[in-house]
Motif scaffolding. Sequence first.
Motif, PDB file in Angstrom:
ATOM      1  N   ALA A   1       1.001  -0.975   0.543  1.00  5.05           N
ATOM      2  CA  ALA A   1      -0.372  -0.342   0.154  1.00  5.05           C
ATOM      3  C   ALA A   1       0.776   1.287  -0.513  1.00  5.05           C
ATOM      4  N   THR A   2       2.008   1.274   0.845  1.00  6.66           N
ATOM      5  CA  THR A   2       2.867   1.960   0.473  1.00  6.66           C
ATOM      6  C   THR A   2       4.264   1.578   1.569  1.00  6.66           C
ATOM      7  N   ILE A   3       4.512   1.921   0.810  1.00  7.48           N
ATOM      8  CA  ILE A   3       6.418   2.447   0.931  1.00  7.48           C
ATOM      9  C   ILE A   3       6.966   3.416   0.709  1.00  7.48           C
ATOM     10  N   ARG A   4       8.736   3.964   1.153  1.00 15.13           N
ATOM     11  CA  ARG A   4       9.806   4.836   0.978  1.00 15.13           C
ATOM     12  C   ARG A   4      10.477   4.311  -0.022  1.00 15.13           C
ATOM     13  N   GLY A   5      11.114   5.619  -0.866  1.00  8.73           N
ATOM     14  CA  GLY A   5      11.663   5.529  -1.888  1.00  8.73           C
ATOM     15  C   GLY A   5      12.731   4.614  -1.531  1.00  8.73           C
ATOM     16  N   ASP A   6      13.210   4.797  -0.604  1.00  4.25           N
ATOM     17  CA  ASP A   6      14.425   3.714   0.074  1.00  4.25           C
ATOM     18  C   ASP A   6      14.522   3.013  -0.909  1.00  4.25           C
ATOM     19  N   GLY A   7      12.793   2.202  -0.225  1.00  2.00           N
ATOM     20  CA  GLY A   7      12.611   0.894  -0.825  1.00  2.00           C
ATOM     21  C   GLY A   7      12.703   0.198  -2.024  1.00  2.00           C
ATOM     22  N   LEU A   8      12.274   1.044  -2.694  1.00  2.00           N
ATOM     23  CA  LEU A   8      13.026   0.648  -4.227  1.00  2.00           C
ATOM     24  C   LEU A   8      14.539   1.498  -4.708  1.00  2.00           C
ATOM     25  N   PHE A   9      14.536   2.124  -6.033  1.00  2.00           N
ATOM     26  CA  PHE A   9      15.557   2.108  -5.842  1.00  2.00           C
ATOM     27  C   PHE A   9      16.227   4.112  -5.663  1.00  2.00           C
ATOM     28  N   PHE A  10      15.590   4.397  -5.209  1.00  2.00           N
ATOM     29  CA  PHE A  10      15.559   5.705  -5.137  1.00  2.00           C
ATOM     30  C   PHE A  10      16.877   6.259  -4.014  1.00  2.00           C
ATOM     31  N   PHE A  11      17.030   7.303  -3.765  1.00  2.00           N
ATOM     32  CA  PHE A  11      17.395   7.864  -2.688  1.00  2.00           C
ATOM     33  C   PHE A  11      16.050   8.591  -0.689  1.00  2.00           C
ATOM     34  N   SER A  12      15.771   9.159  -1.785  1.00  2.00           N
ATOM     35  CA  SER A  12      14.536   9.426  -0.157  1.00  2.00           C
ATOM     36  C   SER A  12      14.023   8.284   0.693  1.00  2.00           C
ATOM     37  N   ASN A  13      14.116   8.329   1.513  1.00  2.00           N
ATOM     38  CA  ASN A  13      13.984   7.914   2.634  1.00  2.00           C
ATOM     39  C   ASN A  13      12.980   8.407   3.303  1.00  2.00           C
ATOM     40  N   SER A  14      12.581   9.833   2.879  1.00  2.00           N
ATOM     41  CA  SER A  14      11.010  10.569   3.535  1.00  2.00           C
ATOM     42  C   SER A  14       9.796  10.515   2.251  1.00  2.00           C
ATOM     43  N   ALA A  15      10.504  10.852   0.799  1.00  2.00           N
ATOM     44  CA  ALA A  15       9.091  10.188  -0.297  1.00  2.00           C
ATOM     45  C   ALA A  15       8.489   9.039   0.013  1.00  2.00           C
ATOM     46  N   LEU A  16       6.987   8.878  -0.579  1.00  2.00           N
ATOM     47  CA  LEU A  16       6.120   8.156   0.337  1.00  2.00           C
ATOM     48  C   LEU A  16       5.616   7.539  -1.723  1.00  2.00           C
ATOM     49  N   LEU A  17       5.657   6.112  -1.624  1.00  2.00           N
ATOM     50  CA  LEU A  17       5.230   5.580  -2.826  1.00  2.00           C
ATOM     51  C   LEU A  17       3.909   4.580  -2.826  1.00  2.00           C
ATOM     52  N   HIS A  18       2.866   4.806  -3.482  1.00  2.00           N
ATOM     53  CA  HIS A  18       1.715   3.673  -2.815  1.00  2.00           C
ATOM     54  C   HIS A  18       1.359   2.786  -4.364  1.00  2.00           C
ATOM     55  N   ASP A  19       0.313   2.028  -3.675  1.00  2.00           N
ATOM     56  CA  ASP A  19       0.177   1.116  -4.123  1.00  2.00           C
ATOM     57  C   ASP A  19       0.463   0.190  -5.771  1.00  2.00           C
TER      58      ASP A  19
ATOM     59  N   VAL B   1       9.880  13.380  -8.803  1.00  2.00           N
ATOM     60  CA  VAL B   1      10.713  12.627  -9.653  1.00  2.00           C
ATOM     61  C   VAL B   1      12.063  13.879  -8.761  1.00  2.00           C
ATOM     62  N   ILE B   2      11.900  14.462  -8.813  1.00  2.00           N
ATOM     63  CA  ILE B   2      13.291  15.726  -7.921  1.00  2.00           C
ATOM     64  C   ILE B   2      12.973  14.706  -5.600  1.00  2.00           C
ATOM     65  N   ASP B   3      12.045  14.572  -5.964  1.00  2.00           N
ATOM     66  CA  ASP B   3      11.736  14.306  -3.952  1.00  2.00           C
ATOM     67  C   ASP B   3      12.468  13.449  -3.930  1.00  2.00           C
ATOM     68  N   LEU B   4      12.519  12.025  -4.968  1.00  2.00           N
ATOM     69  CA  LEU B   4      12.702  11.090  -4.807  1.00  2.00           C
ATOM     70  C   LEU B   4      14.368  10.770  -4.907  1.00  2.00           C
ATOM     71  N   TRP B   5      15.325  11.117  -5.371  1.00  2.00           N
ATOM     72  CA  TRP B   5      15.519  11.869  -5.111  1.00  2.00           C
ATOM     73  C   TRP B   5      16.965  12.338  -3.927  1.00  2.00           C
ATOM     74  N   GLN B   6      15.922  12.995  -3.308  1.00  2.00           N
ATOM     75  CA  GLN B   6      17.008  13.423  -2.187  1.00  2.00           C
ATOM     76  C   GLN B   6      16.603  12.764  -1.090  1.00  2.00           C
ATOM     77  N   GLY B   7      17.832  12.181  -0.725  1.00  3.49           N
ATOM     78  CA  GLY B   7      18.368  11.504   0.456  1.00  3.49           C
ATOM     79  C   GLY B   7      19.068  11.687   1.277  1.00  3.49           C
ATOM     80  N   PRO B   8      18.706  11.472   2.620  1.00  6.28           N
ATOM     81  CA  PRO B   8      19.735  12.467   3.383  1.00  6.28           C
ATOM     82  C   PRO B   8      21.160  12.887   3.578  1.00  6.28           C
ATOM     83  N   PRO B   9      21.773  13.535   4.345  1.00  3.87           N
ATOM     84  CA  PRO B   9      22.974  14.627   3.787  1.00  3.87           C
ATOM     85  C   PRO B   9      23.642  13.614   3.993  1.00  3.87           C
ATOM     86  N   ALA B  10      24.926  13.289   3.254  1.00  4.43           N
ATOM     87  CA  ALA B  10      25.780  12.431   3.318  1.00  4.43           C
ATOM     88  C   ALA B  10      27.175  12.711   3.777  1.00  4.43           C
TER      89      ALA B  10
END
Length: 219
Positions: free
Chosen positions: A17-35, A90-99
């Motif tokens: 139903a919902t996963i975080r972006g970094d649960g796939l291949f994106f960098f963001s741990n806050s942007a959410l993906l649905h369904d 799309v850009i939000d999905l690649w905004q990961g935590p500060p490295a």
Amino acid sequence: TLADFAHPRLKLDVRAATIRGDGLFFFSNSALLHDLDAHLVIDRHHLAFAPATVFLNGGTKATVRGTIAFVPGGRVNLDIESDQADIDQVIDLWQGPPAEKKPKEEKRAQHGSLFILAKAKKGTLGDLHFERAEGEITLHDGALLIQPLHFYAGKGYFTGQVVVDHSAGTPPLLKISGHLENFDAAAIYRQLLKKRGLITGTMKGDFYLQGRAGKDFLP
């Protein structure tokens, strides 16, 4: 299913139903993906999306095909198609935590390589509406590049690039540059620059815009 233990090859149907972006291949741990509805094939060498569909926060539906190779850092090679796309999402999905600052070689090993061919029938870049968009998404020294990026807006045509540079802190620096041909000047002034004026006619030429990603990109 697992048919051959000597050469294991798994076929999985995954739904969430919902996963975080970094649960796939994106960098963001806050942007959410649905369904998420994914048909996956996994063997010793890679994971394949065959295909996967998912919705971004703002409603963008993406269909993903391609592979992630099991090499150090991963090697991502994907095709992503959408009827309606929001470039800001799309850009939000690649905004990961500060490295932490690391040598370039170590960064490359951490992120691996990335190549995504993205296509959208229509969408938005900020408040600018476009149709028939196509872009190549890659990484270069920690910056996300959408280059080349092509799209149409009415009778107008754009070709150029979008750079998302995380080296200057959060939110990242967003740089948009390219060439406009036969663009509606009033639409550019109103939709992209968010200003009202008496400019009319068509626009042709090169441009460069820079600002922090997000709602305050062009204050």
